[in-house]
Write a protein that holds these residues in place. Structure first.
Motif, PDB file in Angstrom:
ATOM      1  N   THR A 158       0.791  -1.278  -0.072  1.00 48.88           N
ATOM      2  CA  THR A 158       0.086   0.185   0.115  1.00 48.88           C
ATOM      3  C   THR A 158       0.771   1.324   0.011  1.00 48.88           C
ATOM      4  OG1 THR A 158      -1.693  -1.304   1.220  1.00 48.88           O
ATOM      5  CG2 THR A 158      -1.981   1.209   1.245  1.00 48.88           C
ATOM      6  N   CYS A 159       0.423   2.182  -0.865  1.00 45.55           N
ATOM      7  CA  CYS A 159       1.307   3.391  -0.964  1.00 45.55           C
ATOM      8  C   CYS A 159       1.010   4.233   0.153  1.00 45.55           C
ATOM      9  CB  CYS A 159       0.933   4.070  -2.384  1.00 45.55           C
ATOM     10  SG  CYS A 159       1.466   5.718  -2.447  1.00 45.55           S
ATOM     11  N   PRO A 160       2.252   4.922   0.756  1.00 43.60           N
ATOM     12  CA  PRO A 160       2.021   5.706   2.126  1.00 43.60           C
ATOM     13  C   PRO A 160       1.482   6.888   1.775  1.00 43.60           C
ATOM     14  CG  PRO A 160       4.447   5.338   1.438  1.00 43.60           C
ATOM     15  CD  PRO A 160       3.678   4.562   0.539  1.00 43.60           C
ATOM     16  N   ASN A 161       1.661   7.169   0.487  1.00 48.75           N
ATOM     17  CA  ASN A 161       1.328   8.736   0.124  1.00 48.75           C
ATOM     18  C   ASN A 161      -0.176   8.737  -0.303  1.00 48.75           C
ATOM     19  OD1 ASN A 161       1.855  11.272  -0.739  1.00 48.75           O
ATOM     20  ND2 ASN A 161       1.633  10.790  -2.935  1.00 48.75           N
ATOM     21  N   CYS A 162      -0.743   7.786  -1.140  1.00 52.22           N
ATOM     22  CA  CYS A 162      -1.988   7.987  -1.830  1.00 52.22           C
ATOM     23  C   CYS A 162      -3.047   6.622  -1.306  1.00 52.22           C
ATOM     24  CB  CYS A 162      -2.132   8.044  -3.224  1.00 52.22           C
ATOM     25  SG  CYS A 162      -1.899   6.584  -4.145  1.00 52.22           S
ATOM     26  N   GLY A 163      -2.430   5.644  -0.656  1.00 52.28           N
ATOM     27  CA  GLY A 163      -3.251   4.640  -0.412  1.00 52.28           C
ATOM     28  C   GLY A 163      -3.429   3.493  -1.322  1.00 52.28           C
ATOM     29  N   GLN A 187       8.108   2.581  -7.032  1.00 54.25           N
ATOM     30  CA  GLN A 187       7.166   3.941  -7.463  1.00 54.25           C
ATOM     31  C   GLN A 187       5.961   3.480  -7.414  1.00 54.25           C
ATOM     32  OE1 GLN A 187       7.052   5.129 -11.488  1.00 54.25           O
ATOM     33  NE2 GLN A 187       6.970   7.367 -10.765  1.00 54.25           N
ATOM     34  N   CYS A 188       4.945   4.301  -6.864  1.00 56.67           N
ATOM     35  CA  CYS A 188       3.553   4.335  -6.915  1.00 56.67           C
ATOM     36  C   CYS A 188       3.091   4.670  -8.362  1.00 56.67           C
ATOM     37  CB  CYS A 188       2.897   4.883  -5.783  1.00 56.67           C
ATOM     38  SG  CYS A 188       0.919   5.044  -6.021  1.00 56.67           S
ATOM     39  N   GLU A 189       2.303   3.727  -9.172  1.00 57.16           N
ATOM     40  CA  GLU A 189       1.945   4.249 -10.257  1.00 57.16           C
ATOM     41  C   GLU A 189       0.689   5.320 -10.516  1.00 57.16           C
ATOM     42  OE1 GLU A 189       1.324   1.129 -13.130  1.00 57.16           O
ATOM     43  OE2 GLU A 189       3.136   1.697 -14.170  1.00 57.16           O
ATOM     44  N   VAL A 190       0.017   5.090  -9.403  1.00 60.16           N
ATOM     45  CA  VAL A 190      -1.260   5.871  -9.326  1.00 60.16           C
ATOM     46  C   VAL A 190      -0.901   7.553  -8.946  1.00 60.16           C
ATOM     47  CG1 VAL A 190      -3.296   6.443  -7.879  1.00 60.16           C
ATOM     48  CG2 VAL A 190      -2.724   4.038  -8.449  1.00 60.16           C
ATOM     49  N   CYS A 191      -0.081   7.542  -7.777  1.00 60.69           N
ATOM     50  CA  CYS A 191       0.341   9.061  -7.536  1.00 60.69           C
ATOM     51  C   CYS A 191       1.839   9.408  -7.941  1.00 60.69           C
ATOM     52  CB  CYS A 191       0.187   9.188  -6.056  1.00 60.69           C
ATOM     53  SG  CYS A 191       1.466   8.511  -4.990  1.00 60.69           S
ATOM     54  N   THR A 192       2.541   8.362  -8.708  1.00 60.17           N
ATOM     55  CA  THR A 192       3.803   8.551  -9.382  1.00 60.17           C
ATOM     56  C   THR A 192       4.901   8.662  -8.281  1.00 60.17           C
ATOM     57  OG1 THR A 192       3.930  11.056  -9.775  1.00 60.17           O
ATOM     58  CG2 THR A 192       2.771   9.637 -11.341  1.00 60.17           C
TER      59      THR A 192
END
Ligand SMILES: [Zn+2]
Length: 570
Positions: free
Chosen positions: A142-147, A155-160
């Protein structure tokens, strides 16, 4: 004769690239290579596949193949597509080549000798189930930035947002899905880029001819926040270039490989060495392109890439080269591009949205794509592919203007004069006016091709084609023929001489059509020194043939079908 070294950003090995990737580096690089060859310059044009890193390993696992076999197969696929698009690489190499192994290890050794490599103990996630470390994309969570629940370790592809594997919440192995993970210590090599900051700063300041897009990205990375950060150049992986210090083992680094970002740009050099190997050349033959102490001091080196690749090419790769302390060639000019969007959104591999290189060639000949993509290249801002615009561009520029001109004049001549150029009196004021206009356009076209202003060059070329059509409409040899066949013959001779002139100028954009035109006119491929002599090159009595239809129009039905077919699933 100038010597021009050209590299295109190297495409990643996993999968087939879409048209946005193609126009973001390889295709404009090919245009520039073809133009320089046509002008008699000595060109070395290198590209390769980028084969290391976790995405290659994961894609191979998904394809059920050993990673080496997967990369070999995908390289063959990408090579074939490059040929289909007529990308005229002198060599299309592989970053997994033995040449790149040797050069990457060589650079690492030189950097270590110069005190620019630091060994750092860090913590990494280890999977007990898989029996291995899980760097980068081998871990998800789970991305700590956007969930987002599908963020990857890099890298998180959703929030980059760029991530470290240890940042992820509820991490799991991308291989087995296992959550039986622990944090372990492991040793890695870091390139001390930060110590080269002033040297890089001065070098970038010296590049006064670079576009602001390029220098501003580089300056931002150099000075914003903490400035240029030292970067890890090794990974706990099996697939990659084994860590060595030159040809020597590197104590404590057994079983580790160099990180893909470190070895990939070195492949530009290694690819040139692979070219030498593949063509029976010596080391001196490739070194004269890359070593300023071995003949490369007069080489102009131009790189082509998307804007996302600029930091690596303005900072990291130059840091590797400068830090080595050896006289390797640094880039002289970087041509970077914005993004091509697709029909109101973005290209998407996972959604099957947009046209990919293999699909494009299965629908229409490469010249159609080359012309549209290059004449709409995302130079000063992002640009967008729409089927309407593509249809208009192909039907108008290629079919109505260029194709129709060639077809109409060759067919008319054959029917009235036979398959050789008729004589008629000397050119008059009408022809001279066209020659003058062409001379102005020719000079502008050459300038734009040299400065890599591709859209402006395409506009000039289109205007040059249009001049011929306008001439033919005004001269109208078909209506003049009955009363004054001699005057009609002069018009025909002039118009037929335009065909090889068009062919040579168009070749960098549409090489297949250029070849058809030259073959039909039995003419050599000589770049025009001036319009006047070029348009008298083919004398009366010169034999020609009528070519097949060069460009078929795209119908509205075909356009609608293609739009629906490539819309993707939401
Ligand atoms: Zn995120």
């Amino acid at each position: 004769m100038a010597r021009i070294l050209i590299t295109s950003a190297i495409p990643y090995i996993n999968g087939i690239k879409h048209l946005g990737n193609l126009v973001g580096s390889q295709l404009p690089a090919d245009l520039y290579a073809r133009y320089n060859r046509a002008r008699g310059n000595e060109v070395m044009f290198i590209c390769a596949t980028d084969e290391h890193g976790t995405p290659a390993e994961l894609a191979a696992a998904k394809a059920g193949k050993p990673v080496e076999e997967y990369c070999k197969d995908m390289h063959a696929v990408q090579s074939e597509l490059a040929e289909g698009f007529r990308l005229s690489f002198d060599h299309y190499g592989r970053s997994s080549s033995q040449r790149n192994h040797g050069l990457t290890q060589h650079f690492a050794g030189k950097l270590a000798d110069a005190g620019l490599i630091e060994e750092i103990i860090e913590t990494q996630i280890y999977s007990n189930t898989d029996g291995r470390f899980l760097p980068d994309r081998y871990i998800e969570g789970t991305c700590p930035n956007c969930g987002s629940e599908d963020a990857r370790g890099d890298q998180c592809e959703v929030c980059t947002k760029q991530l470290d594997p240890t940042d992820l919440i509820n991490p799991r192995s991308a291989i087995s899905g296992s959550t039986d993970l622990e944090v372990r210590e492991t040793k890695h090599l870091y390139l001390r880029q930060s110590t080269l900051r002033d040297q890089l700063d001065q070098w970038i300041d010296s590049k006064t001819d670079w576009p602001v897009l390029t220098t501003s990205i580089a300056k931002k990375w150099l000075h914003d926040g903490d400035g240029l950060r030292d970067r890890g150049i090794t990974r706990d992986l099996d697939w990659g270039i084994p860590v060595k210090r030159g040809t020597e083992d590197w104590p404590g680094m057994e079983g580790k490989v160099f990180y893909v970002w470190f070895d990939a740009p070195i492949e530009y050099i290694a690819g040139t060495a692979e070219w030498a190997d593949a063509n029976g050349k010596t080391d001196a033959d490739w070194e004269r392109w890359w070593r300023t102490d071995k003949g490369a001091e007069d080489v102009k080196y131009v790189q082509f890439m998307g804007k996302d690749n600029v930091p690596f090419h303005t900072l990291s790769f130059p840091a590797t080269i400068m830090g080595s302390g050896e006289p390797w060639k640094l880039v002289d000019y970087i041509k970077s591009f914005n993004y091509l969007n697709y029909d109101g959104g973005q290209f998407s591999t996972s959604k099957g949205r947009g046209v990919f290189m293999d699909q494009a060639l299965s629908i229409l000949p490469s010249d159609y794509w080359r012309w549209w993509l290059l004449s709409h290249v995302p130079e000063s801002s992002d640009s967008e592919f729409t089927w309407d615009n593509f249809q208009t561009s192909v039907n108008k520029d290629l079919a109505d203007v260029l194709g129709n001109f060639v077809s109409r004049i060759t067919k008319f001549t054959r029917s009235k004069f036979g398959e050789e150029i008729p004589a008629g009196p000397a050119y008059g004021p009408a022809e001279q006016a066209v020659i003058d206009a062409l001379q102005t356009r020719l000079s502008a076209y050459q300038t734009f091709m040299e400065t890599m202003e591709i859209r402006k060059a395409a506009n000039e070329l289109r205007a040059i084609w249009t001049l011929g059509n306008e001439y033919l409409q005004d001269a109208a040899p078909w209506s003049k023929f009955k009363e004054d066949p001699e005057a009609a013959a002069t018009s025909v001779r002039f118009a037929l001489n335009l065909i090889p002139f068009y062919a040579v100028l168009s070749e960098p954009f549409i090489p297949d059509a250029a070849d058809t035109m030259l073959t039909a006119m039995n003419a050599p491929s000589n770049w025009p020194t001036d319009a006047a002599s070029a348009l008298s090159a083919l004398p009366a009595g010169h034999a020609f043939t009528v070519p097949d239809v060069m460009f078929a129009k795209i119908t509205d039905d075909a356009r609608d079908d293609m739009q629906a077919r490539f819309a993707g699933k939401s």
